[in-house]
Design an enzyme around this catalytic site. Structure first.
Site, PDB file in Angstrom:
ATOM      1  N   HIS A   1       0.096  -1.644   7.600  1.00 36.65           N
ATOM      2  CA  HIS A   1       0.377  -0.445   6.814  1.00 36.65           C
ATOM      3  C   HIS A   1       1.842  -0.053   6.869  1.00 36.65           C
ATOM      4  O   HIS A   1       2.374   0.527   5.929  1.00 36.65           O
ATOM      5  CB  HIS A   1      -0.573   0.686   7.206  1.00 36.65           C
ATOM      6  CG  HIS A   1      -1.943   0.447   6.677  1.00 36.65           C
ATOM      7  ND1 HIS A   1      -2.918  -0.173   7.408  1.00 36.65           N
ATOM      8  CD2 HIS A   1      -2.452   0.662   5.446  1.00 36.65           C
ATOM      9  CE1 HIS A   1      -4.001  -0.308   6.652  1.00 36.65           C
ATOM     10  NE2 HIS A   1      -3.745   0.191   5.459  1.00 36.65           N
TER      11      HIS A   1
ATOM     12  N   GLU B   1     -13.928  -4.536   0.414  1.00 39.19           N
ATOM     13  CA  GLU B   1     -12.907  -5.042   1.331  1.00 39.19           C
ATOM     14  C   GLU B   1     -13.510  -5.591   2.615  1.00 39.19           C
ATOM     15  O   GLU B   1     -12.793  -5.984   3.526  1.00 39.19           O
ATOM     16  CB  GLU B   1     -11.846  -3.979   1.626  1.00 39.19           C
ATOM     17  CG  GLU B   1     -12.356  -2.643   2.029  1.00 39.19           C
ATOM     18  CD  GLU B   1     -11.231  -1.612   2.220  1.00 39.19           C
ATOM     19  OE1 GLU B   1     -10.047  -1.976   2.199  1.00 39.19           O
ATOM     20  OE2 GLU B   1     -11.566  -0.440   2.434  1.00 39.19           O
TER      21      GLU B   1
HETATM   22  C1  PEP Z   1      -6.775  -3.216   1.175  1.00 35.48           C
HETATM   23  O1  PEP Z   1      -7.376  -3.313   2.250  1.00 35.48           O
HETATM   24  O2  PEP Z   1      -6.480  -4.198   0.459  1.00 35.48           O
HETATM   25  C2  PEP Z   1      -6.355  -1.893   0.672  1.00 35.48           C
HETATM   26  C3  PEP Z   1      -5.855  -1.727  -0.527  1.00 35.48           C
HETATM   27  O3  PEP Z   1      -6.442  -0.844   1.537  1.00 35.48           O
HETATM   28  P1  PEP Z   1      -5.434  -0.629   2.742  1.00 35.48           P
HETATM   29  O4  PEP Z   1      -4.321  -1.622   2.606  1.00 35.48           O
HETATM   30  O5  PEP Z   1      -4.964   0.775   2.688  1.00 35.48           O
HETATM   31  O6  PEP Z   1      -6.320  -0.900   3.930  1.00 35.48           O
HETATM   32 MG    MG Z   2      -8.169  -1.519   3.159  1.00 39.90          MG
END
Ligand code: PEP
Ligand code: MG
Length: 576
Positions: free
Chosen positions: A198, A440
């Site tokens: 992140h 996911e």
């Molecule tokens: C992902 O997991 O691809 C997503 C868009 O969510 P994040 O990156 O915030 O976990």
């Molecule tokens: Mg995600």
């Protein structure tokens, strides 16, 4: 002497500047630039904290029992001496007056400079004084917490010198990154982190060159060193020679020219050569990011990561009103275009509070995202009410992260109905929303029909889908080389989800990093994807790719890529 540190490229472009090292500390430290006119007040704040610590140490000395070991008294003497040491004080003051760091940041920066010097000392006794110094600094930091900081800090502002600054840190939490988003850095490097951590995602949204996973970068670089960050190659060059600097300055200018060319595409319709319309949406972290989305011609927000409203607030979560205002602002800023707001996705590498170590054994597999929300129904209901109320002011879609189980779907739907009823009972208004599920977790991709029965649309989170399919922690640079969104298993789950949604005429978007990677654009088009959501900084590059693509021709090629053992080998540069 010039040397190169290798890391992972996460955000494109070249940055050249002086290193600003952000030291990690056991005490939570806020890193803020202060206004020049606040310097004197900040120095006074530091003095007050230091005097309070001195008084505390002196009181401890006075109250020391008669039979206390003499070492203890001597230790307090050493701490008092260190506290009043002029070389320490002068260094800290210099970071405040010349660099405009806030007192806490100045203190940990100077601590780090001195710790290096201690480490190099031959004398063991002196070397061991390092721990004393750390303890004294920690005492002052704790005191500073109680000495009110200046109100108007953290504004984006000019620096003392005009030289660009580059941030180098061991690690930065996403909350830290949000803080730096408002400031002046030309680029940044961290020792840890994977490409889709992140921290890397926020870096991309800042649209500045960045390298993560550079291992010992923060140990090798010193404050104020000249560094070059090459965000395309994933390297940092420390102390470059003038020739190397010139070469990179040239590359930097070329990059700027290319961006200028791309900017002209902002209002070109996103249509492939064979006339297929494609929806290019933006990923945002806060309502203010909507401006960047509009500037590049996004036709909506495909992913508003709402958890960023909740992070770094020392446990005091935003209430319904604050959330409602934030969601409403995002909806209004997009002028009636869709804004997909994901409910809070906290946990794993996105802790609620900065630097708080997770006590869970395996946070990525633990209580995160919807699991956390369902375990805190009052918090979740508050968020749902805020979202439903904001939907009266624009086109709001609600997206639920990390679902896997039928029971989670059922509970979510029940809570949504309950939130509506609560708003009705108060006589307030709410708007209609479309409800979407993030795909996911492999279990969700493999039971996609169940999701299609209950949701209006799907959004594929390829970052987590890759992490969970391949059992690779996305934030761990030690396994970053195995993190591969092009693994056949990941591609099959993505393609299967797209096909299932299309077969039922339901919307499907990819909102993971894959959507913003121009190398993946053709493959996703060939799989039938017509909706991509990415950080605004990637939209024009992806648009350029699709304007040159023939979606029909890409279908058989995508099938061949999907059937291959090594799909990466079939991608650019000789794809159709
Ligand atoms: C992902 O997991 O691809 C997503 C868009 O969510 P994040 O990156 O915030 O976990
Ligand atoms: Mg995600």
């Amino acid at each position: 002497m010039t040397f190169v540190v290798q890391g992972l490229p996460v955000a494109r472009g070249i940055a050249i500047g002086r290193a600003v090292l952000v030291a990690s500390s056991r005490v939570e430290v806020v890193h803020d630039f202060i206004e020049p006119e606040q310097v004197l007040a900040e120095l006074a704040r530091l003095r007050t904290a230091r005097d309070a610590v001195a008084a505390e140490l002196q009181r401890m000395q006075r109250e020391m029992p008669k039979d206390a070991p003499p070492e203890l008294t001597a230790l307090l003497d050493v701490h008092l001496l260190l506290l009043q040491d002029e070389t320490i004080g002068a260094g800290v003051r210099q970071w405040i007056t010349q660099r405009h760091y806030n007192a806490e940041w100045a203190l940990v920066t100077q601590l780090e400079v001195l710790v290096r010097q201690f480490d190099e000392m031959q004398d063991e006794y002196l070397r061991e004084r390092k721990a004393d110094l750390e303890q004294v600094v920690e005492r002052v930091l704790r005191r500073l917490k109680g000495v009110a900081p200046l109100a108007a800090m953290a504004a984006p502002r000019a620096r003392a010198q005009d030289e660009p600054l580059v941030l180098v840190a061991h690690d930065l939490s996403p909350a830290d990154m949000l803080q730096f988003k408002k400031s002046v850095f030309a680029g940044f490097v961290t020792d840890v982190g994977g490409k889709t951590s992140h921290t890397a995602i926020v870096a991309r949204s800042m649209d500045i060159p960045a390298v993560v996973g550079a291992r010992a970068a923060s140990d090798l670089v010193r404050q104020d060193d000249w560094v070059i960050i090459d965000g395309d190659a994933g390297v940092m060059i420390v102390d470059p020679t003038p020739i190397i600097r010139d070469e990179y300055a040239y590359k930097q200018r070329q990059g700027e020219l290319e961006r200028g060319r791309l900017a002209r595409l902002a209002h070109t319709p996103a249509v492939t050569l064979d006339g297929e319309r494609v929806e290019l949406l933006a990923n945002i972290e806060q309502p203010d990011d909507a401006a960047a989305a509009l500037a590049v011609g996004a036709v909506g927000v495909g992913l508003f990561r709402s958890e960023f409203l909740f992070m770094g607030r020392s446990g005091k979560l935003p209430d319904e009103e604050e959330q409602y205002q934030a969601y409403r602002r995002a909806a209004e800023a997009m002028h009636g275009m869709p804004v997909t707001i994901r409910t809070i996705d906290i946990g794993a590498d996105k802790p609620l509070d900065d630097r708080r170590e997770s006590t869970h054994l395996n946070p990525a597999l633990g209580l995160r995202a919807i699991r956390w929300s369902l375990s805190e129904p009052a918090m979740f209901l508050t968020q749902l009410r805020a979202l439903l109320r904001a939907a009266a002011h624009g086109q709001v879609h609600i997206l639920i992260p990390m679902l896997a189980h039928a029971s989670e779907i059922r509970q979510t739907l029940e809570l949504l109905a309950q939130a509506r009823a609560q708003i009705d009972a108060r006589g307030q208004v709410h708007g209609a929303v479309k409800l979407g599920a993030m795909i996911e977790v492999p279990a969700a991709a493999l039971s996609v029909k169940m999701f299609l029965r209950h949701f209006d649309f799907l959004s594929i989170g390829t970052n987590d889908l890759t992490q969970y399919t391949l059992a690779i922690d996305r934030a761990d640079d030690a396994v970053a080389h195995l993190y591969d969104p092009l693994h056949p298993a990941v591609l099959q789950l993505v393609a299967g989800t797209i096909a299932a949604a299309r077969a039922q005429g339901k919307g499907v978007t990819v909102c993971g990093e894959m959507a913003g990677d121009p190398q993946m654009t053709r493959l996703l088009l060939g799989m039938g994807l017509r909706s991509f959501s990415m950080h605004p900084s990637q939209i024009l590059t992806v648009k350029q790719e699709l304007l040159r693509a023939d979606a029909g021709q890409l279908v058989p090629w995508a099938q061949a890529v999907l059937a291959s053992d090594e799909p990466a080998a079939l991608l650019a540069p000789h794809d159709p």
